[in-house]
Every structure is written in structure tokens, then in C-alpha cells.
Motif scaffolding. Structure first.
Motif, PDB file in Angstrom:
ATOM      1  N   ASP A 164       0.802  -1.224   0.000  1.00 11.76           N
ATOM      2  CA  ASP A 164       0.000   0.000   0.000  1.00 11.76           C
ATOM      3  C   ASP A 164       0.835   1.276   0.000  1.00 11.76           C
ATOM      4  O   ASP A 164       0.289   2.382   0.054  1.00 11.76           O
ATOM      5  CB  ASP A 164      -0.930   0.029   1.225  1.00 11.76           C
ATOM      6  CG  ASP A 164      -1.939  -1.106   1.209  1.00 11.76           C
ATOM      7  OD1 ASP A 164      -2.354  -1.505   0.103  1.00 11.76           O
ATOM      8  OD2 ASP A 164      -2.288  -1.592   2.295  1.00 11.76           O
ATOM      9  N   PHE A 165       2.163   1.146  -0.064  1.00 13.85           N
ATOM     10  CA  PHE A 165       3.038   2.309   0.096  1.00 13.85           C
ATOM     11  C   PHE A 165       3.668   2.794  -1.199  1.00 13.85           C
ATOM     12  O   PHE A 165       4.453   3.740  -1.205  1.00 13.85           O
ATOM     13  CB  PHE A 165       4.155   2.005   1.102  1.00 13.85           C
ATOM     14  CG  PHE A 165       3.665   1.534   2.436  1.00 13.85           C
ATOM     15  CD1 PHE A 165       2.531   2.097   3.022  1.00 13.85           C
ATOM     16  CD2 PHE A 165       4.320   0.518   3.115  1.00 13.85           C
ATOM     17  CE1 PHE A 165       2.069   1.666   4.253  1.00 13.85           C
ATOM     18  CE2 PHE A 165       3.875   0.085   4.353  1.00 13.85           C
ATOM     19  CZ  PHE A 165       2.742   0.654   4.929  1.00 13.85           C
ATOM     20  N   GLY A 166       3.368   2.132  -2.317  1.00 14.17           N
ATOM     21  CA  GLY A 166       3.991   2.517  -3.575  1.00 14.17           C
ATOM     22  C   GLY A 166       5.410   1.999  -3.725  1.00 14.17           C
ATOM     23  O   GLY A 166       6.129   2.408  -4.641  1.00 14.17           O
ATOM     24  N   VAL A 167       5.822   1.102  -2.815  1.00 11.43           N
ATOM     25  CA  VAL A 167       7.175   0.548  -2.847  1.00 11.43           C
ATOM     26  C   VAL A 167       7.122  -0.846  -3.475  1.00 11.43           C
ATOM     27  O   VAL A 167       6.291  -1.671  -3.107  1.00 11.43           O
ATOM     28  CB  VAL A 167       7.774   0.453  -1.428  1.00 11.43           C
ATOM     29  CG1 VAL A 167       9.183  -0.135  -1.492  1.00 11.43           C
ATOM     30  CG2 VAL A 167       7.796   1.819  -0.763  1.00 11.43           C
ATOM     31  N   LYS A 168       8.019  -1.089  -4.420  1.00 12.09           N
ATOM     32  CA  LYS A 168       8.082  -2.387  -5.099  1.00 12.09           C
ATOM     33  C   LYS A 168       9.323  -3.136  -4.605  1.00 12.09           C
ATOM     34  O   LYS A 168      10.400  -2.555  -4.498  1.00 12.09           O
ATOM     35  CB  LYS A 168       8.147  -2.192  -6.612  1.00 12.09           C
ATOM     36  CG  LYS A 168       6.975  -1.406  -7.170  1.00 12.09           C
ATOM     37  CD  LYS A 168       7.233  -0.982  -8.600  1.00 12.09           C
ATOM     38  CE  LYS A 168       6.137  -0.069  -9.120  1.00 12.09           C
ATOM     39  NZ  LYS A 168       6.442   0.424 -10.479  1.00 12.09           N
ATOM     40  N   ILE A 169       9.167  -4.423  -4.328  1.00 12.39           N
ATOM     41  CA  ILE A 169      10.276  -5.236  -3.835  1.00 12.39           C
ATOM     42  C   ILE A 169      10.302  -6.539  -4.609  1.00 12.39           C
ATOM     43  O   ILE A 169       9.263  -7.159  -4.837  1.00 12.39           O
ATOM     44  CB  ILE A 169      10.139  -5.523  -2.322  1.00 12.39           C
ATOM     45  CG1 ILE A 169       9.940  -4.212  -1.544  1.00 12.39           C
ATOM     46  CG2 ILE A 169      11.365  -6.254  -1.796  1.00 12.39           C
ATOM     47  CD1 ILE A 169       9.733  -4.399  -0.060  1.00 12.39           C
TER      48      ILE A 169
END
Length: 269
Positions: A164-169
Motif C-alpha cells: 500500500d506504500f507505492g514501494v516495489k520489492i
């Protein structure tokens, strides 16, 4: 358009250096980390930062300084890692801890340091460099395989926690590439009195041969750029020879004991 900022741990040599040089040539502003800047006084491919991934306080300070100077961290590539070989029974506990502190705890510390900033940015990409060896228990490389496999699983959990944070891992698992990892790897001594001496010595020669005959690490760099340009990265990526990638397919479809027999034959055990 703003120049994107990339931070690569273990950027002074091997895969990290190849990735950094490649991305820099494609217009990214690259920062690499190294444990000792004094050893790289003539390094000029991109800017190096002194940082030990085992030092959580040092990591926090380095990330804060980078944010102050650049304002953003767009891509974190957790590449720093060390190898280890040896019979598990005879590998010193201190060396096992060192590997996990570098290959597993280190990436966690970097991720924990950059996530608050990436959340604030509402963007960011974290690529964990693992290993095809992390998908299987390899003889006399069990500690290394376990450290990389643990990072693969950790990434699966992190993706769901941060969705939900716009961070891709994502994970990128290389096979054998021509780097200097063998030179820095810890080798448990092949002692003549050891019950493992004969099979360990044979396996060690094959392991080193694989690294020496490995492919050009620029292939890893090309895959990193592909991931950066992917809107929604997959959970797992692999890069390596067709045979190394096919070995993962075989692991999925073959019975465990059959696959184990293939590994035993491969390492002549």
C-alpha cells in the motif's frame, strides 16, 4: 526529468560494480557501498560510500546523509554478499554468523533504513540479489544456500506488507558469473583427517570451476535495468545459463530423491 538515484551495496567489485557501471551509462546516478574506501582510492566508475552492511547504525547514518544530499533514493539494490563453503558439521559458528549477518541481516537493515523515506516518496524499488543456489540445498554450500533462500522468502513477506506504500520489492537470483566472489569466500579447511575430506575436496574443485567459467555479469545488469523499467515487477527473477535455470524447473517437477540424485551425480558424490 529528475535523475534517478540508485544505491548498490557491495558496489566496488563483481556484480555490484557491473550493475553500477551499466546503470550509470544509462543515465542513473549511482552510489555504491564498500566496507573500506581506502582500498578503492582509484575507483572512478561512480561514487562510493563507506558502509558495512553489518553495522545498522552506520547504515542509518549513511542513508540519512544520502537523503540530505540527493533528496531521493529511487532504487536500492541489496547486492553485498559473501560466500562460504564447507561441511556444515565442521564450519565454525562465527563464520556462519558472519554470512547471515552479511547476506540476510544486512539487507534487512538496509530495507528498514530506506523504507521510511520510500513511504514518504510514495515510490521506490528494492531489488534483493539472491542466488539460484538459494532454491536448493547444495552440498558443502548449505550455509550460503540457506542465507540466500531466507532472503528470497523474506522478500515474499515484505511485498505484501508494503503493497500500500507505492514501494516495489523483488528478488533477482543470479547463477554462476565470472566475479571475484571465490577470492573472498570462506573455505572451511579440507583436512585430511576429516571424514568429509574426499567428497568435500572434489566438490570444492567443481564449485570453483563453475565460478571461473561463469558468464559475463553484465547480463545481471541488463536484468536489473529490465526490472527497473517494469511497472509491476514479479516476485522472483532468475538470470543465468539455460542449464542453471532449467535445474529449477526440474526441482519443481521431479520427486525430491530423484532431484537429490541429480545433484549428487553433478558434484560426483
Amino acid at each position: 526529468m529528475r535523475q534517478k538515484i540508485v544505491l548498490i551495496t557491495g558496489g566496488s567489485s563483481g556484480i555490484g560494480r557491473s550493475v553500477g557501471v551499466y546503470l550509470q551509462s544509462r543515465g542513473y546516478k549511482v552510489f555504491g557501498t564498500t566496507r573500506n574506501l581506502k582500498n578503492h582510492s582509484e575507483f572512478s566508475d561512480f561514487q562510493l560510500i563507506e558502509l558495512d552492511v553489518r553495522d545498522s547504525e552506520g547504515i542509518e547514518q549513511a542513508i540519512k546523509k544520502l537523503m540530505i544530499s540527493e533528496g531521493f533514493i529511487d532504487v536500492l539494490i541489496n547486492n553485498a554478499g559473501i560466500g562460504i563453503t564447507g561441511p556444515i558439521e565442521e564450519t565454525p559458528e562465527m563464520e556462519i554468523k558472519k554470512v547471515f549477518d552479511t547476506n540476510f541481516n544486512g539487507p534487512i537493515n538496509l530495507i528498514r533504513a530506506v523504507l521510511p523515506f520510500m513511504r514518504k516518496q510514495k515510490s521506490g524499488l528494492i531489488i534483493n540479489i539472491t542466488s539460484i543456489a538459494g532454491y536448493m540445498g547444495l552440498p558443502y554450500r548449505g550455509i550460503y544456500s540457506a542465507s540466500k533462500g531466507a532472503l528470497e522468502i523474506l522478500t515474499e513477506a515484505l511485498r505484501m506488507e508494503t503493497k500500500d506504500f507505492g514501494v516495489k520489492i523483488t528478488n533477482l537470483a543470479p547463477g554462476d558469473f565470472a566475479t571475484n566472489i571465490a577470492a573472498g569466500r570462506y573455505h572451511a579447511p579440507a583436512v585430511h583427517s576429516s571424514p568429509y575430506y574426499k567428497s568435500y575436496s572434489k566438490s570444492l574443485a567443481i564449485i570453483d570451476e563453475h565460478v571461473n567459467e561463469g558468464e559475463d555479469p553484465v547480463k545481471v545488469a541488463e536484468m536489473v535495468l529490465k526490472i527497473i523499467n517494469t511497472k509491476n515487477p514479479k516476485v522472483h527473477y532468475k538470470v543465468g545459463s539455460p542449464m542453471q535455470k532449467f535445474s529449477l524447473v526440474l526441482k519443481k517437477i521431479l520427486p525430491d530423491k530423484v532431484y537429490e540424485r541429480l545433484l549428487l551425480n553433478h558434484y560426483k558424490l
